[in-house]
Design a protein around this motif. Structure first.
Motif, PDB file in Angstrom:
ATOM      1  N   LEU A   1       0.832  -1.209   0.000  1.00 58.16           N
ATOM      2  CA  LEU A   1       0.000   0.000   0.000  1.00 58.16           C
ATOM      3  C   LEU A   1       0.866   1.258   0.000  1.00 58.16           C
ATOM      4  CD1 LEU A   1      -2.933  -0.908   2.436  1.00 58.16           C
ATOM      5  CD2 LEU A   1      -3.004  -0.640  -0.057  1.00 58.16           C
ATOM      6  N   VAL A   2       1.954   1.224   0.764  1.00 59.55           N
ATOM      7  CA  VAL A   2       2.868   2.376   0.781  1.00 59.55           C
ATOM      8  C   VAL A   2       3.510   2.567  -0.590  1.00 59.55           C
ATOM      9  CG1 VAL A   2       4.952   3.334   1.829  1.00 59.55           C
ATOM     10  CG2 VAL A   2       3.310   2.087   3.244  1.00 59.55           C
ATOM     11  N   SER A   3       3.937   1.458  -1.188  1.00 56.24           N
ATOM     12  CA  SER A   3       4.570   1.537  -2.511  1.00 56.24           C
ATOM     13  C   SER A   3       3.595   2.063  -3.558  1.00 56.24           C
ATOM     14  CB  SER A   3       5.089   0.152  -2.922  1.00 56.24           C
ATOM     15  OG  SER A   3       6.025  -0.340  -1.998  1.00 56.24           O
ATOM     16  N   LEU A   4       2.371   1.565  -3.526  1.00 61.56           N
ATOM     17  CA  LEU A   4       1.357   2.042  -4.478  1.00 61.56           C
ATOM     18  C   LEU A   4       1.054   3.517  -4.258  1.00 61.56           C
ATOM     19  CD1 LEU A   4      -1.133  -0.975  -4.561  1.00 61.56           C
ATOM     20  CD2 LEU A   4       0.321  -0.174  -6.429  1.00 61.56           C
ATOM     21  N   GLY A   5       1.047   3.947  -2.999  1.00 61.62           N
ATOM     22  CA  GLY A   5       0.809   5.359  -2.711  1.00 61.62           C
ATOM     23  C   GLY A   5       1.898   6.249  -3.292  1.00 61.62           C
ATOM     24  N   LYS A   6       3.158   5.842  -3.117  1.00 64.46           N
ATOM     25  CA  LYS A   6       4.264   6.613  -3.698  1.00 64.46           C
ATOM     26  C   LYS A   6       4.153   6.666  -5.223  1.00 64.46           C
ATOM     27  CE  LYS A   6       7.734   5.526  -0.130  1.00 64.46           C
ATOM     28  NZ  LYS A   6       9.050   4.873   0.100  1.00 64.46           N
ATOM     29  N   LEU A   7       3.825   5.529  -5.807  1.00 60.68           N
ATOM     30  CA  LEU A   7       3.714   5.454  -7.267  1.00 60.68           C
ATOM     31  C   LEU A   7       2.580   6.324  -7.773  1.00 60.68           C
ATOM     32  CD1 LEU A   7       5.232   3.967  -9.518  1.00 60.68           C
ATOM     33  CD2 LEU A   7       3.564   2.127  -9.338  1.00 60.68           C
ATOM     34  N   ALA A   8       1.441   6.292  -7.072  1.00 64.49           N
ATOM     35  CA  ALA A   8       0.291   7.102  -7.488  1.00 64.49           C
ATOM     36  C   ALA A   8       0.594   8.589  -7.365  1.00 64.49           C
ATOM     37  CB  ALA A   8      -0.932   6.726  -6.654  1.00 64.49           C
ATOM     38  N   THR A   9       1.260   8.978  -6.289  1.00 61.12           N
ATOM     39  CA  THR A   9       1.611  10.398  -6.105  1.00 61.12           C
ATOM     40  C   THR A   9       2.540  10.883  -7.215  1.00 61.12           C
ATOM     41  OG1 THR A   9       1.402  10.175  -3.698  1.00 61.12           O
ATOM     42  CG2 THR A   9       2.661  12.058  -4.532  1.00 61.12           C
ATOM     43  N   ALA A  10       3.543  10.064  -7.522  1.00 57.63           N
ATOM     44  CA  ALA A  10       4.478  10.442  -8.583  1.00 57.63           C
ATOM     45  C   ALA A  10       3.776  10.522  -9.934  1.00 57.63           C
ATOM     46  CB  ALA A  10       5.626   9.432  -8.640  1.00 57.63           C
ATOM     47  N   LEU A  11       2.871   9.577 -10.202  1.00 62.68           N
ATOM     48  CA  LEU A  11       2.114   9.609 -11.458  1.00 62.68           C
ATOM     49  C   LEU A  11       1.277  10.875 -11.558  1.00 62.68           C
ATOM     50  CD1 LEU A  11       0.810   5.959 -11.992  1.00 62.68           C
ATOM     51  CD2 LEU A  11       2.133   7.321 -13.613  1.00 62.68           C
ATOM     52  N   GLY A  12       0.670  11.264 -10.440  1.00 61.94           N
ATOM     53  CA  GLY A  12      -0.144  12.474 -10.437  1.00 61.94           C
ATOM     54  C   GLY A  12       0.658  13.736 -10.716  1.00 61.94           C
ATOM     55  N   GLN A  13       1.959  13.700 -10.453  1.00 59.81           N
ATOM     56  CA  GLN A  13       2.813  14.853 -10.745  1.00 59.81           C
ATOM     57  C   GLN A  13       3.375  14.814 -12.161  1.00 59.81           C
ATOM     58  OE1 GLN A  13       5.599  14.166  -7.587  1.00 59.81           O
ATOM     59  NE2 GLN A  13       4.450  15.354  -6.071  1.00 59.81           N
ATOM     60  N   THR A  14       3.622  13.618 -12.686  1.00 55.90           N
ATOM     61  CA  THR A  14       4.263  13.485 -13.991  1.00 55.90           C
ATOM     62  C   THR A  14       3.272  13.584 -15.148  1.00 55.90           C
ATOM     63  OG1 THR A  14       6.050  12.120 -13.096  1.00 55.90           O
ATOM     64  CG2 THR A  14       5.633  11.948 -15.454  1.00 55.90           C
ATOM     65  N   LEU A  15       2.140  12.905 -15.040  1.00 54.91           N
ATOM     66  CA  LEU A  15       1.214  12.830 -16.172  1.00 54.91           C
ATOM     67  C   LEU A  15       0.662  14.186 -16.611  1.00 54.91           C
ATOM     68  CD1 LEU A  15      -0.816   9.549 -15.545  1.00 54.91           C
ATOM     69  CD2 LEU A  15       0.983   9.980 -17.218  1.00 54.91           C
ATOM     70  N   PRO A  16       0.209  15.054 -15.687  1.00 44.40           N
ATOM     71  CA  PRO A  16      -0.315  16.353 -16.158  1.00 44.40           C
ATOM     72  C   PRO A  16       0.717  17.163 -16.934  1.00 44.40           C
ATOM     73  CG  PRO A  16      -0.972  15.955 -13.884  1.00 44.40           C
ATOM     74  CD  PRO A  16       0.028  14.901 -14.233  1.00 44.40           C
ATOM     75  N   MET A  17       1.962  17.210 -16.453  1.00 44.29           N
ATOM     76  CA  MET A  17       2.990  17.976 -17.149  1.00 44.29           C
ATOM     77  C   MET A  17       3.303  17.343 -18.508  1.00 44.29           C
ATOM     78  SD  MET A  17       3.500  20.498 -15.226  1.00 44.29           S
ATOM     79  CE  MET A  17       4.800  21.197 -16.233  1.00 44.29           C
TER      80      MET A  17
ATOM     81  N   VAL B   1       8.568   1.709 -11.362  1.00 42.58           N
ATOM     82  CA  VAL B   1       8.575   2.968 -12.117  1.00 42.58           C
ATOM     83  C   VAL B   1       8.911   2.711 -13.582  1.00 42.58           C
ATOM     84  CG1 VAL B   1       9.688   5.218 -12.371  1.00 42.58           C
ATOM     85  CG2 VAL B   1       9.135   4.353 -10.090  1.00 42.58           C
ATOM     86  N   SER B   2       9.876   1.835 -13.811  1.00 39.90           N
ATOM     87  CA  SER B   2      10.289   1.542 -15.184  1.00 39.90           C
ATOM     88  C   SER B   2       9.147   0.920 -15.982  1.00 39.90           C
ATOM     89  CB  SER B   2      11.507   0.611 -15.189  1.00 39.90           C
ATOM     90  OG  SER B   2      12.572   1.177 -14.469  1.00 39.90           O
ATOM     91  N   VAL B   3       8.505  -0.092 -15.409  1.00 36.30           N
ATOM     92  CA  VAL B   3       7.422  -0.775 -16.115  1.00 36.30           C
ATOM     93  C   VAL B   3       6.229   0.148 -16.316  1.00 36.30           C
ATOM     94  CG1 VAL B   3       5.770  -2.678 -15.973  1.00 36.30           C
ATOM     95  CG2 VAL B   3       8.163  -3.052 -15.355  1.00 36.30           C
ATOM     96  N   VAL B   4       5.879   0.909 -15.286  1.00 36.21           N
ATOM     97  CA  VAL B   4       4.753   1.848 -15.416  1.00 36.21           C
ATOM     98  C   VAL B   4       5.041   2.891 -16.484  1.00 36.21           C
ATOM     99  CG1 VAL B   4       3.535   3.714 -14.225  1.00 36.21           C
ATOM    100  CG2 VAL B   4       3.828   1.519 -13.103  1.00 36.21           C
ATOM    101  N   SER B   5       6.273   3.374 -16.561  1.00 34.98           N
ATOM    102  CA  SER B   5       6.629   4.366 -17.578  1.00 34.98           C
ATOM    103  C   SER B   5       6.459   3.801 -18.978  1.00 34.98           C
ATOM    104  CB  SER B   5       8.077   4.824 -17.380  1.00 34.98           C
ATOM    105  OG  SER B   5       8.270   5.359 -16.094  1.00 34.98           O
ATOM    106  N   VAL B   6       6.913   2.569 -19.174  1.00 32.91           N
ATOM    107  CA  VAL B   6       6.758   1.935 -20.485  1.00 32.91           C
ATOM    108  C   VAL B   6       5.283   1.732 -20.814  1.00 32.91           C
ATOM    109  CG1 VAL B   6       7.236  -0.129 -21.839  1.00 32.91           C
ATOM    110  CG2 VAL B   6       9.002   0.814 -20.339  1.00 32.91           C
ATOM    111  N   LEU B   7       4.506   1.258 -19.828  1.00 35.41           N
ATOM    112  CA  LEU B   7       3.086   1.015 -20.064  1.00 35.41           C
ATOM    113  C   LEU B   7       2.339   2.307 -20.398  1.00 35.41           C
ATOM    114  CD1 LEU B   7       2.247  -1.610 -17.282  1.00 35.41           C
ATOM    115  CD2 LEU B   7       2.550  -2.006 -19.730  1.00 35.41           C
ATOM    116  N   ILE B   8       2.702   3.404 -19.744  1.00 37.66           N
ATOM    117  CA  ILE B   8       2.064   4.687 -20.045  1.00 37.66           C
ATOM    118  C   ILE B   8       2.370   5.105 -21.486  1.00 37.66           C
ATOM    119  CG2 ILE B   8       2.135   7.165 -19.532  1.00 37.66           C
ATOM    120  CD1 ILE B   8       2.568   6.418 -16.613  1.00 37.66           C
ATOM    121  N   SER B   9       3.633   4.996 -21.879  1.00 39.18           N
ATOM    122  CA  SER B   9       4.006   5.374 -23.245  1.00 39.18           C
ATOM    123  C   SER B   9       3.293   4.493 -24.269  1.00 39.18           C
ATOM    124  CB  SER B   9       5.521   5.264 -23.426  1.00 39.18           C
ATOM    125  OG  SER B   9       6.197   6.225 -22.648  1.00 39.18           O
ATOM    126  N   VAL B  10       3.247   3.192 -24.006  1.00 42.82           N
ATOM    127  CA  VAL B  10       2.572   2.276 -24.930  1.00 42.82           C
ATOM    128  C   VAL B  10       1.081   2.588 -24.994  1.00 42.82           C
ATOM    129  CG1 VAL B  10       1.925  -0.133 -25.321  1.00 42.82           C
ATOM    130  CG2 VAL B  10       4.269   0.440 -24.673  1.00 42.82           C
TER     131      VAL B  10
END
Length: 536
Positions: free
Chosen positions: A329-345, A504-513
């Motif tokens: 849950l902590v790991s998912l929270g960190k990942l979600a927070t980072a995604l919320g900062q990266t995706l809008p920009m 982070v690496s896998v999520v980044s690739v999945l977002i781009s794909v």
């Protein structure tokens, strides 16, 4: 006295125009350097954050003893990766063009490699491999897609009459490939190599940023960030740019010598799609295999290397890390927070960059002088390693959102502009003459003919911008802002949190794909309604 024939007069006029274009380009660069020198000498940008060219050259002269080992280390990784990546790419391109079924099966791997943000996998390569291997792999990945796409395109566009001649003399498939298709594909392959060469330099530097080795321009740049010496940072960044630019120029000259042309400045953002299968069951089966193949290769590669499970996460191991462990849950929270900062920009920067590119591409049709003035800048920027640009912009813009937006716009704008301008320039003059004959003005002609006819290139530019936008944001976060996926990746590397690095690496690739596939779906829907084929 002999008079010139009409053909000779036309050739003379074209030669004069070419000379004037070269003069205009040289003049523009000289004016830019003079303007830059004045700004630097007067310290008008962020109190000296943009040094004068003379100051940069003077500092490079002082630091010259530092450059050879760093440049050689970068070239060593980039050169080996270039050779390996392009050898695999050409072999894969031949296989895909000869046996279209293999192209369908490998589509998932190809798209994943194209959409792969190098900054996301650099730490994984560094902790998994040693010595020069991370640089070579990342450089090879940067070369693979563009050369593979160019090879497939060149082979599939071979003049059918040449193939028929080889067949008429008893030539079978492989002789047809050697004597007709590969020779026909040489110009396209050289176009791919031109773009692959600077990509290899960028890949090597990105691996150096991830901690790969003592020497390299990326290592030198990172080590110089905290010293407050803008002239040194600009010297390192421009050195990386010159290396990438010379690599591009080398293959441009080879292309000119071998084929008599070097006008292509970019390559397609996707390989030519093979013909669709008529059987729905076969189509679903191929799609399933294509989707599963990247994950299978991921697991197989880790199994072959025998990397400890603590460091190398398989798909199952990554699932456990994110969903089955007490700290998930902590790991998912960190990942979600980072995604919320990266995706809008990423979305904002990509939208602004594409809009700016589209506006300037339209202007290049209406005012041809613009294309002559901006094309050299576009080519230089396309060859500029992004990691060399970011620290320089930090000095000027600081470490806030404006830096991320600027970088994202800059890295998406120029390749998109080149692709869009190329599409608009290829619109048939005869088609434009029709609305013109009915009294339509230049803007009306663009709206009625040029823009609809160049839609495939507009979508190709968007596909090209998707992974570059995410890469730009993550590099800015890694080096400057302390937020988002890029910063989370950097922090996880420092904490030896291998599970988060892989996440982070896998999520980044999945977002781009995902973004890439959304653009492809919209493109197919729009173009199918208009009876048009995607740009290849």
């Amino acid at each position: 006295m002999a008079t010139k024939t009409p053909a000779a007069k036309t050739e003379s006029v074209l030669s004069l125009r070419q000379k004037l274009a070269r003069y205009s380009t040289v003049r523009n660069w000289l004016l830019l350097l003079v303007f830059w020198e004045i700004i630097g000498q007067l310290r008008l940008v962020a109190d000296g954050a943009l040094p004068a060219p003379s100051a940069i050259l003077a500092r490079m002269w002082v630091d010259w003893a530092d450059y050879p080992p760093h440049i050689w280390a970068t070239l060593e990784g980039a050169g080996a990766g270039f050779l390996i990546g392009n050898a695999v790419a050409i072999a894969a391109g031949v296989l895909f063009a000869t046996f279209p079924l293999t192209q369908r099966l490998a589509r998932g791997v190809n798209v994943a490699l194209f959409a792969l943000p190098p900054i996301a996998v650099s730490p994984i390569l560094v902790i998994t491999f040693s010595d020069m291997t991370p640089r070579i792999i990342l450089a090879a990945i940067g070369c693979y897609f563009v050369t593979m796409s160019a090879t497939v395109t060149g082979i599939q566009q071979t003049d059918r009459r040449i193939v028929d001649v080889v067949h008429a003399y008893g030539g079978r498939q492989w002789k047809t490939l050697i004597y007709a298709q590969m020779r026909s594909a040489i110009p396209a392959i050289l176009s791919g190599l031109r773009v692959a060469a600077p990509n290899a330099v960028l890949g090597s530097i990105l691996a150096e940023f991830g901690g790969g080795g003592r020497f390299g321009l990326g290592v030198y740049l990172i080590g110089s960030l905290g010293r407050g010496e803008p002239d040194r940072l600009w010297g390192i960044g421009l050195s990386a740019t010159v290396i990438a630019g010379l690599a591009y120029l080398l293959f441009s000259l080879i292309a000119t010598r071998l084929t008599g042309t070097s006008k292509a400045v970019t390559v397609p953002a996707s390989p030519p799609a093979p013909k669709a299968e008529k059987s729905m069951v076969l189509t679903l089966a191929l799609g399933t295999v294509s989707f599963a193949l990247p994950f299978l290769l991921w697991w197989l590669m880790l199994a072959i290397m025998g990397t400890p499970a603590m460091i190398a996460k398989t798909p199952v191991g990554l699932f456990d890390y994110l969903f089955m462990m007490p700290s998930s849950l902590v790991s998912l929270g960190k990942l979600a927070t980072a995604l919320g900062q990266t995706l809008p920009m990423t979305m904002v920067g990509m939208a602004v960059g594409l809009s700016f590119a589209f506006a300037l591409a339209l202007c290049s049709v209406l005012y041809t002088a613009i294309i002559r003035g901006f094309m050299p800048v576009a080519l230089v920027t396309q060859t500029m390693p992004l990691v060399a640009l970011t620290p320089l912009l930090v000095l000027i813009l600081g470490r806030g959102p404006s830096l991320i937006l600027w970088i994202t716009v800059s890295v998406t704008f120029f390749p998109a502009f080149v692709t869009m301008a190329q599409g608009l320039s290829m619109v048939s003059r005869a088609a434009i003459e029709v609305p013109k004959a009915y009294g339509a003005g230049p803007f009306r002609q663009l709206w009625l003919v040029s823009i609809p006819a160049s839609l495939p290139y507009l979508f190709a530019a968007t596909r090209l911008a998707v992974p570059r936008a995410l890469l730009g944001v993550m590099i800015a976060e890694w080096l400057a802002t302390g937020k988002g996926l890029g910063n989370l990746l950097n922090q996880s590397r420092g904490y030896l949190d291998y599970g988060m690095i892989w996440s982070v690496s896998v999520v980044s690739v999945l977002i781009s794909v995902l973004f890439y596939q959304i653009v492809v779906a919209i493109e197919q829907r729009v173009l199918s309604k208009r009876g048009m084929a995607p740009a290849q």
